[in-house]
Scaffold this motif. Structure first.
Motif, PDB file in Angstrom:
ATOM      1  N   LEU A 142       0.842  -1.206   0.000  1.00 48.70           N
ATOM      2  CA  LEU A 142       0.000   0.000   0.000  1.00 48.70           C
ATOM      3  C   LEU A 142       0.874   1.252   0.000  1.00 48.70           C
ATOM      4  O   LEU A 142       0.549   2.257  -0.633  1.00 48.70           O
ATOM      5  N   ALA A 143       2.000   1.168   0.691  1.00 42.16           N
ATOM      6  CA  ALA A 143       2.942   2.301   0.718  1.00 42.16           C
ATOM      7  C   ALA A 143       3.497   2.548  -0.691  1.00 42.16           C
ATOM      8  O   ALA A 143       3.586   3.694  -1.140  1.00 42.16           O
ATOM      9  N   ALA A 144       3.830   1.471  -1.394  1.00 41.77           N
ATOM     10  CA  ALA A 144       4.355   1.609  -2.761  1.00 41.77           C
ATOM     11  C   ALA A 144       3.293   2.233  -3.670  1.00 41.77           C
ATOM     12  O   ALA A 144       3.602   3.089  -4.505  1.00 41.77           O
ATOM     13  N   ALA A 145       2.046   1.822  -3.483  1.00 46.05           N
ATOM     14  CA  ALA A 145       0.962   2.373  -4.309  1.00 46.05           C
ATOM     15  C   ALA A 145       0.819   3.876  -4.069  1.00 46.05           C
ATOM     16  O   ALA A 145       0.584   4.645  -5.006  1.00 46.05           O
ATOM     17  N   VAL A 146       0.989   4.284  -2.821  1.00 47.06           N
ATOM     18  CA  VAL A 146       0.914   5.717  -2.478  1.00 47.06           C
ATOM     19  C   VAL A 146       2.028   6.476  -3.216  1.00 47.06           C
ATOM     20  O   VAL A 146       1.787   7.513  -3.849  1.00 47.06           O
ATOM     21  N   VAL A 147       3.230   5.932  -3.171  1.00 40.15           N
ATOM     22  CA  VAL A 147       4.366   6.589  -3.826  1.00 40.15           C
ATOM     23  C   VAL A 147       4.124   6.675  -5.343  1.00 40.15           C
ATOM     24  O   VAL A 147       4.293   7.731  -5.948  1.00 40.15           O
ATOM     25  N   VAL A 148       3.685   5.565  -5.930  1.00 41.49           N
ATOM     26  CA  VAL A 148       3.467   5.545  -7.381  1.00 41.49           C
ATOM     27  C   VAL A 148       2.399   6.576  -7.775  1.00 41.49           C
ATOM     28  O   VAL A 148       2.590   7.357  -8.705  1.00 41.49           O
ATOM     29  N   GLU A 149       1.303   6.596  -7.047  1.00 40.83           N
ATOM     30  CA  GLU A 149       0.228   7.550  -7.388  1.00 40.83           C
ATOM     31  C   GLU A 149       0.721   8.996  -7.277  1.00 40.83           C
ATOM     32  O   GLU A 149       0.463   9.820  -8.148  1.00 40.83           O
ATOM     33  N   ALA A 150       1.457   9.292  -6.203  1.00 43.20           N
ATOM     34  CA  ALA A 150       1.946  10.665  -5.998  1.00 43.20           C
ATOM     35  C   ALA A 150       2.934  11.059  -7.099  1.00 43.20           C
ATOM     36  O   ALA A 150       2.932  12.208  -7.558  1.00 43.20           O
ATOM     37  N   VAL A 151       3.751  10.117  -7.544  1.00 39.74           N
ATOM     38  CA  VAL A 151       4.769  10.412  -8.569  1.00 39.74           C
ATOM     39  C   VAL A 151       4.121  10.524  -9.952  1.00 39.74           C
ATOM     40  O   VAL A 151       4.378  11.480 -10.689  1.00 39.74           O
ATOM     41  N   VAL A 152       3.252   9.565 -10.266  1.00 42.39           N
ATOM     42  CA  VAL A 152       2.688   9.514 -11.628  1.00 42.39           C
ATOM     43  C   VAL A 152       1.907  10.784 -11.955  1.00 42.39           C
ATOM     44  O   VAL A 152       2.038  11.326 -13.056  1.00 42.39           O
ATOM     45  N   ARG A 153       1.148  11.301 -10.994  1.00 39.29           N
ATOM     46  CA  ARG A 153       0.342  12.486 -11.327  1.00 39.29           C
ATOM     47  C   ARG A 153       1.200  13.730 -11.555  1.00 39.29           C
ATOM     48  O   ARG A 153       0.726  14.737 -12.074  1.00 39.29           O
ATOM     49  N   LEU A 154       2.493  13.653 -11.197  1.00 35.10           N
ATOM     50  CA  LEU A 154       3.386  14.796 -11.432  1.00 35.10           C
ATOM     51  C   LEU A 154       4.146  14.679 -12.752  1.00 35.10           C
ATOM     52  O   LEU A 154       4.820  15.614 -13.168  1.00 35.10           O
ATOM     53  N   LEU A 155       4.053  13.525 -13.404  1.00 35.86           N
ATOM     54  CA  LEU A 155       4.794  13.347 -14.663  1.00 35.86           C
ATOM     55  C   LEU A 155       4.190  14.227 -15.754  1.00 35.86           C
ATOM     56  O   LEU A 155       2.967  14.351 -15.844  1.00 35.86           O
ATOM     57  N   PRO A 156       5.040  14.855 -16.579  1.00 28.98           N
ATOM     58  CA  PRO A 156       4.538  15.737 -17.635  1.00 28.98           C
ATOM     59  C   PRO A 156       3.498  15.022 -18.498  1.00 28.98           C
ATOM     60  O   PRO A 156       3.721  13.889 -18.922  1.00 28.98           O
ATOM     61  N   GLY A 157       2.361  15.691 -18.700  1.00 31.93           N
ATOM     62  CA  GLY A 157       1.327  15.157 -19.589  1.00 31.93           C
ATOM     63  C   GLY A 157       0.283  14.299 -18.902  1.00 31.93           C
ATOM     64  O   GLY A 157      -0.773  14.043 -19.465  1.00 31.93           O
ATOM     65  N   VAL A 158       0.528  13.871 -17.670  1.00 29.95           N
ATOM     66  CA  VAL A 158      -0.440  12.986 -16.999  1.00 29.95           C
ATOM     67  C   VAL A 158      -1.689  13.774 -16.604  1.00 29.95           C
ATOM     68  O   VAL A 158      -2.815  13.361 -16.895  1.00 29.95           O
ATOM     69  N   ILE A 159      -1.487  14.922 -15.966  1.00 31.11           N
ATOM     70  CA  ILE A 159      -2.641  15.785 -15.677  1.00 31.11           C
ATOM     71  C   ILE A 159      -2.574  16.962 -16.634  1.00 31.11           C
ATOM     72  O   ILE A 159      -1.610  17.719 -16.639  1.00 31.11           O
ATOM     73  N   LYS A 160      -3.604  17.035 -17.484  1.00 32.66           N
ATOM     74  CA  LYS A 160      -3.573  18.005 -18.589  1.00 32.66           C
ATOM     75  C   LYS A 160      -3.483  19.436 -18.070  1.00 32.66           C
ATOM     76  O   LYS A 160      -2.725  20.241 -18.574  1.00 32.66           O
ATOM     77  N   ASN A 161      -4.294  19.746 -17.056  1.00 36.40           N
ATOM     78  CA  ASN A 161      -4.343  21.111 -16.540  1.00 36.40           C
ATOM     79  C   ASN A 161      -3.230  21.322 -15.512  1.00 36.40           C
ATOM     80  O   ASN A 161      -3.369  20.993 -14.346  1.00 36.40           O
TER      81      ASN A 161
END
Ligand code: ADE
Length: 218
Positions: A142-161
């Motif tokens: 669950l800790a790894a999932a938290v890290v992945v989610e927090a990192v992925v949403r910061l990657l360029p292009g993942v969140i359009k706005n």
């Protein structure tokens, strides 16, 4: 970015990563997440991955051989910038840490279970140890999932706005809490949206939002 996660319970990740933002990032090839079942590298017919601790004590310990074999396979295929172990005694994870991980091309995340993992794994195979807080989970998944989610949403292009990310809590400054937000209806059960937000006066709204945002020093 590619993230390889090693776990003895890979199923934990399937539904977690099929949520909209991560799934979209995977579909758009902005992130490649591979889950590896450590048991595949287990010993003998029963694919054993754990054993009793030397010197006695309660709980089982993850053995080094299956982890080494899995690492060996991955490291022979590509270079990894970080090999992370999720552990409650690691460095406390925060938004700044999440941002720093986005600069990596390939990372491995190893999830522990049972009492812990053989110390030699930590000493010789791991480059970073991360904790998501001072409490004990049954494993690192669950800790790894938290890290992945927090990192992925910061990657360029993942969140359009982009503005949506910039205005998140902790994003601008480490100790910044975003102001409260409201949407329709204007009044619900007598509870109304602050008048200023409906005023159309952008300058006043901006001042109000700034005033409502909490900025504090550690
Ligand atoms: N594994 C068990 N507890 C954990 C925690 N708090 N953070 C990271 N990994 C863990």
């Amino acid at each position: 970015m590619r993230i390889d996660i090693i776990s003895i319970i890979p199923e934990i990740f399937y539904s977690t990563f099929s949520n909209s933002i991560i799934q979209k990032a995977i579909n758009n090839r902005l992130i490649n997440i591979k889950i590896h079942d450590l048991r595949k590298y287990g010993l003998g017919k029963r694919k054993k991955v754990d054993d009793y601790p030397y010197g006695g004590g309660s709980g089982m310990v993850i053995r080094i051989e299956p982890v080494y074999q899995c690492f060996y396979k991955l490291l022979s295929e590509r270079n990894y910038d970080e090999k992370i172990f999720m552990t409650p005694d690691g460095t406390i994870f925060n938004q700044k840490y999440a941002k720093s991980l986005t600069y990596n091309k390939n990372i491995i995340i190893l999830c522990g279970r049972y009492k812990g993992i053989d110390q030699r794994i930590r000493d010789h195979l791991i480059s970073k140890e991360i904790s998501i807080g001072n409490y004990i989970l049954s494993g690192g998944e669950l800790a790894a999932a938290v890290v992945v989610e927090a990192v992925v949403r910061l990657l360029p292009g993942v969140i359009k706005n982009k503005n949506s990310i910039i205005t998140d809590s902790f994003q601008k400054k480490e100790y910044f809490i975003a102001p409260p937000i409201y949407t329709r209806p204007k009044i619900y059960k007598g509870w109304s949206v602050p008048k200023i937000l409906l005023s159309g006066n952008h300058k006043k709204i901006k001042d109000w939002l700034n005033q409502k945002a909490i900025q504090f020093k550690k």
